[in-house]
Design a protein around this motif. Structure first.
Motif, PDB file in Angstrom:
ATOM      1  N   ARG A   1      18.364   6.976  69.325  1.00 32.16           N
ATOM      2  CA  ARG A   1      19.498   6.134  68.947  1.00 32.16           C
ATOM      3  C   ARG A   1      19.747   5.027  69.974  1.00 32.16           C
ATOM      4  NH1 ARG A   1      19.914  10.858  66.416  1.00 32.16           N
ATOM      5  NH2 ARG A   1      21.143  11.005  64.495  1.00 32.16           N
ATOM      6  N   ALA A   2      19.474   5.302  71.234  1.00 35.96           N
ATOM      7  CA  ALA A   2      19.663   4.276  72.267  1.00 35.96           C
ATOM      8  C   ALA A   2      18.689   3.125  72.090  1.00 35.96           C
ATOM      9  CB  ALA A   2      19.502   4.903  73.652  1.00 35.96           C
ATOM     10  N   GLU A   3      17.541   3.386  71.487  1.00 40.03           N
ATOM     11  CA  GLU A   3      16.526   2.355  71.330  1.00 40.03           C
ATOM     12  C   GLU A   3      17.041   1.180  70.498  1.00 40.03           C
ATOM     13  OE1 GLU A   3      13.135   0.446  72.187  1.00 40.03           O
ATOM     14  OE2 GLU A   3      13.793   2.367  73.036  1.00 40.03           O
ATOM     15  N   ALA A   4      17.898   1.450  69.527  1.00 42.16           N
ATOM     16  CA  ALA A   4      18.454   0.362  68.714  1.00 42.16           C
ATOM     17  C   ALA A   4      19.262  -0.601  69.576  1.00 42.16           C
ATOM     18  CB  ALA A   4      19.328   0.932  67.601  1.00 42.16           C
ATOM     19  N   TRP A   5      19.942  -0.083  70.591  1.00 39.75           N
ATOM     20  CA  TRP A   5      20.743  -0.929  71.468  1.00 39.75           C
ATOM     21  C   TRP A   5      19.881  -1.676  72.465  1.00 39.75           C
ATOM     22  CZ3 TRP A   5      25.431  -2.162  70.130  1.00 39.75           C
ATOM     23  CH2 TRP A   5      26.080  -1.335  69.205  1.00 39.75           C
ATOM     24  N   VAL A   6      18.795  -1.054  72.908  1.00 38.03           N
ATOM     25  CA  VAL A   6      17.838  -1.765  73.756  1.00 38.03           C
ATOM     26  C   VAL A   6      17.267  -2.949  72.983  1.00 38.03           C
ATOM     27  CG1 VAL A   6      15.612  -1.595  74.936  1.00 38.03           C
ATOM     28  CG2 VAL A   6      17.260   0.272  75.129  1.00 38.03           C
ATOM     29  N   ALA A   7      16.899  -2.713  71.728  1.00 40.13           N
ATOM     30  CA  ALA A   7      16.351  -3.781  70.893  1.00 40.13           C
ATOM     31  C   ALA A   7      17.368  -4.896  70.668  1.00 40.13           C
ATOM     32  CB  ALA A   7      15.886  -3.204  69.552  1.00 40.13           C
ATOM     33  N   PHE A   8      18.640  -4.523  70.538  1.00 37.41           N
ATOM     34  CA  PHE A   8      19.705  -5.517  70.352  1.00 37.41           C
ATOM     35  C   PHE A   8      19.810  -6.434  71.559  1.00 37.41           C
ATOM     36  CE2 PHE A   8      24.290  -6.266  71.349  1.00 37.41           C
ATOM     37  CZ  PHE A   8      24.523  -7.266  70.419  1.00 37.41           C
ATOM     38  N   VAL A   9      19.793  -5.857  72.756  1.00 34.66           N
ATOM     39  CA  VAL A   9      19.884  -6.676  73.965  1.00 34.66           C
ATOM     40  C   VAL A   9      18.644  -7.560  74.094  1.00 34.66           C
ATOM     41  CG1 VAL A   9      20.066  -6.654  76.479  1.00 34.66           C
ATOM     42  CG2 VAL A   9      21.322  -4.960  75.133  1.00 34.66           C
ATOM     43  N   GLU A  10      17.482  -6.992  73.838  1.00 37.15           N
ATOM     44  CA  GLU A  10      16.251  -7.781  73.875  1.00 37.15           C
ATOM     45  C   GLU A  10      16.335  -8.984  72.941  1.00 37.15           C
ATOM     46  OE1 GLU A  10      12.184  -5.663  74.486  1.00 37.15           O
ATOM     47  OE2 GLU A  10      13.368  -4.393  73.146  1.00 37.15           O
ATOM     48  N   GLU A  11      16.788  -8.735  71.738  1.00 37.40           N
ATOM     49  CA  GLU A  11      16.881  -9.788  70.728  1.00 37.40           C
ATOM     50  C   GLU A  11      17.779 -10.929  71.189  1.00 37.40           C
ATOM     51  OE1 GLU A  11      19.010 -10.341  66.373  1.00 37.40           O
ATOM     52  OE2 GLU A  11      18.441  -8.323  67.031  1.00 37.40           O
ATOM     53  N   GLN A  12      18.932 -10.582  71.741  1.00 36.84           N
ATOM     54  CA  GLN A  12      19.881 -11.612  72.149  1.00 36.84           C
ATOM     55  C   GLN A  12      19.385 -12.374  73.385  1.00 36.84           C
ATOM     56  OE1 GLN A  12      22.285 -12.438  70.133  1.00 36.84           O
ATOM     57  NE2 GLN A  12      21.635 -10.747  68.810  1.00 36.84           N
ATOM     58  N   TRP A  13      18.760 -11.654  74.303  1.00 33.66           N
ATOM     59  CA  TRP A  13      18.218 -12.309  75.498  1.00 33.66           C
ATOM     60  C   TRP A  13      17.121 -13.297  75.097  1.00 33.66           C
ATOM     61  CZ3 TRP A  13      19.627 -12.766  80.426  1.00 33.66           C
ATOM     62  CH2 TRP A  13      18.686 -13.209  81.364  1.00 33.66           C
ATOM     63  N   GLU A  14      16.234 -12.851  74.237  1.00 39.06           N
ATOM     64  CA  GLU A  14      15.138 -13.716  73.802  1.00 39.06           C
ATOM     65  C   GLU A  14      15.663 -14.911  73.017  1.00 39.06           C
ATOM     66  OE1 GLU A  14      11.351 -15.145  73.485  1.00 39.06           O
ATOM     67  OE2 GLU A  14      12.058 -13.470  74.723  1.00 39.06           O
ATOM     68  N   ARG A  15      16.704 -14.703  72.238  1.00 46.76           N
ATOM     69  CA  ARG A  15      17.275 -15.794  71.444  1.00 46.76           C
ATOM     70  C   ARG A  15      17.833 -16.891  72.340  1.00 46.76           C
ATOM     71  NH1 ARG A  15      22.210 -17.214  69.985  1.00 46.76           N
ATOM     72  NH2 ARG A  15      23.144 -15.337  70.891  1.00 46.76           N
ATOM     73  N   VAL A  16      18.486 -16.497  73.418  1.00 44.49           N
ATOM     74  CA  VAL A  16      19.154 -17.482  74.283  1.00 44.49           C
ATOM     75  C   VAL A  16      18.215 -18.074  75.323  1.00 44.49           C
ATOM     76  CG1 VAL A  16      21.010 -17.809  75.979  1.00 44.49           C
ATOM     77  CG2 VAL A  16      21.433 -16.465  73.918  1.00 44.49           C
ATOM     78  N   VAL A  17      17.365 -17.253  75.956  1.00 43.38           N
ATOM     79  CA  VAL A  17      16.559 -17.768  77.071  1.00 43.38           C
ATOM     80  C   VAL A  17      15.057 -17.720  76.811  1.00 43.38           C
ATOM     81  CG1 VAL A  17      18.362 -17.057  78.680  1.00 43.38           C
ATOM     82  CG2 VAL A  17      16.366 -15.596  78.350  1.00 43.38           C
ATOM     83  N   GLY A  18      14.638 -17.245  75.638  1.00 44.37           N
ATOM     84  CA  GLY A  18      13.216 -17.150  75.355  1.00 44.37           C
ATOM     85  C   GLY A  18      12.500 -18.484  75.522  1.00 44.37           C
ATOM     86  N   GLY A  19      11.304 -18.437  76.137  1.00 43.45           N
ATOM     87  CA  GLY A  19      10.528 -19.650  76.342  1.00 43.45           C
ATOM     88  C   GLY A  19      10.923 -20.456  77.556  1.00 43.45           C
ATOM     89  N   THR A  20      11.745 -19.878  78.440  1.00 41.65           N
ATOM     90  CA  THR A  20      12.184 -20.583  79.645  1.00 41.65           C
ATOM     91  C   THR A  20      11.630 -19.890  80.891  1.00 41.65           C
ATOM     92  OG1 THR A  20      14.179 -19.270  80.045  1.00 41.65           O
ATOM     93  CG2 THR A  20      14.353 -21.066  78.434  1.00 41.65           C
ATOM     94  N   PRO A  21      11.675 -20.552  82.039  1.00 37.89           N
ATOM     95  CA  PRO A  21      11.243 -19.897  83.278  1.00 37.89           C
ATOM     96  C   PRO A  21      12.023 -18.606  83.559  1.00 37.89           C
ATOM     97  CG  PRO A  21      11.372 -22.258  83.620  1.00 37.89           C
ATOM     98  CD  PRO A  21      11.959 -21.996  82.260  1.00 37.89           C
ATOM     99  N   LEU A  22      13.298 -18.573  83.197  1.00 37.81           N
ATOM    100  CA  LEU A  22      14.083 -17.374  83.430  1.00 37.81           C
ATOM    101  C   LEU A  22      13.561 -16.205  82.601  1.00 37.81           C
ATOM    102  CD1 LEU A  22      16.512 -16.148  84.876  1.00 37.81           C
ATOM    103  CD2 LEU A  22      17.927 -16.804  82.927  1.00 37.81           C
ATOM    104  N   ALA A  23      13.127 -16.474  81.388  1.00 36.48           N
ATOM    105  CA  ALA A  23      12.579 -15.410  80.542  1.00 36.48           C
ATOM    106  C   ALA A  23      11.300 -14.844  81.147  1.00 36.48           C
ATOM    107  CB  ALA A  23      12.314 -15.945  79.140  1.00 36.48           C
ATOM    108  N   ARG A  24      10.526 -15.695  81.797  1.00 36.95           N
ATOM    109  CA  ARG A  24       9.306 -15.215  82.448  1.00 36.95           C
ATOM    110  C   ARG A  24       9.642 -14.401  83.691  1.00 36.95           C
ATOM    111  NH1 ARG A  24       5.047 -20.016  83.041  1.00 36.95           N
ATOM    112  NH2 ARG A  24       3.777 -18.219  83.679  1.00 36.95           N
ATOM    113  N   LEU A  25      10.692 -14.798  84.384  1.00 43.71           N
ATOM    114  CA  LEU A  25      11.114 -14.071  85.587  1.00 43.71           C
ATOM    115  C   LEU A  25      11.766 -12.745  85.224  1.00 43.71           C
ATOM    116  CD1 LEU A  25      11.564 -14.113  88.685  1.00 43.71           C
ATOM    117  CD2 LEU A  25      13.762 -15.242  88.235  1.00 43.71           C
TER     118      LEU A  25
END
Length: 213
Positions: free
Chosen positions: A133-157
């Motif tokens: 059940r926790a995995e759904a929340w991990v995926a949620f955070v991943e999704e939002q992080w990638e949406r906002v910073v995906g493709g940037t130097p910060l996302a690589r860091l």
């Protein structure tokens, strides 16, 4: 008034109402008394039903608690997704994360989820259920992080998966930290620190050529 037995809450609308009462009661008892104080007897008494109905409808106390967790998670995920998706910058995302955390504290969800996580330490079957059940929340955070910073130097860091794991670790750890932070001031200080760092880290969110949002 206590329902006499399975026949009293086994079919149709009566069964739906009984299940709702049991889920509501399980939430309240776990929040107010912790996992150690949650039993078929205490939940049934809170719901005003026969304890046998817990086993009739859910097969036991742990399955009932997991069903209550699922119900709350469905509502929370929709609400928190709406909060997070209003964020378009790292600073706004940090503010959304703080809002989500504070909401879960105020509504008692952090306490109840933490109780189940703690119980899972010594119960392998429960551990597997909670982990899934926790995995759904991990995926949620991943999704939002990638949406906002995906493709940037910060996302690589800071890869999305690592950020999500860190967020969940903070989420659970903050509940334990509350033992030595009864007024929440220290935890709020951590949230404020994240808010102060976000604009500076935002310098690393300039998107790389060829990447679209």
């Amino acid at each position: 008034m206590v329902e006499a037995g399975p026949a009293a809450g086994g079919r149709g609308r009566n069964a739906d109402e009984t299940r709702r009462r049991l889920l509501d009661a399980a939430d309240r008892v776990l929040r107010d008394h912790g996992y150690a104080g949650t039993s078929a007897r205490t939940v049934a008494a809170e719901a005003g039903v026969n304890p046998a109905l817990i086993f009739y409808h859910y097969g036991g106390v742990d399955p009932l608690l997991l069903a209550a967790l699922d119900r709350a998670s469905e509502v929370r995920l929709a609400r928190h997704r709406a909060t997070a998706e209003r964020a378009g910058t790292l600073e706004e995302l940090a503010a959304a994360a703080a809002t989500i955390y504070r909401t879960d504290v105020e509504q008692g969800y952090l306490a109840t989820f933490s109780e189940l996580v703690a119980a899972a330490v010594t119960k392998p079957a429960l551990r597997q259920e909670i982990s899934g059940r926790a995995e759904a929340w991990v995926a949620f955070v991943e999704e939002q992080w990638e949406r906002v910073v995906g493709g940037t130097p910060l996302a690589r860091l800071l890869p999305a998966r690592d950020v999500a794991n860190a967020a969940i670790t903070f989420y659970l750890g903050a509940n334990l930290f509350s033992v030595i932070d009864p007024d929440g001031a220290r935890t709020e200080g951590v949230l404020d620190l994240a808010g102060r760092l976000a604009p500076r880290a935002g310098l690393l969110t300039m998107r790389l050529p060829g990447r679209r949002r």
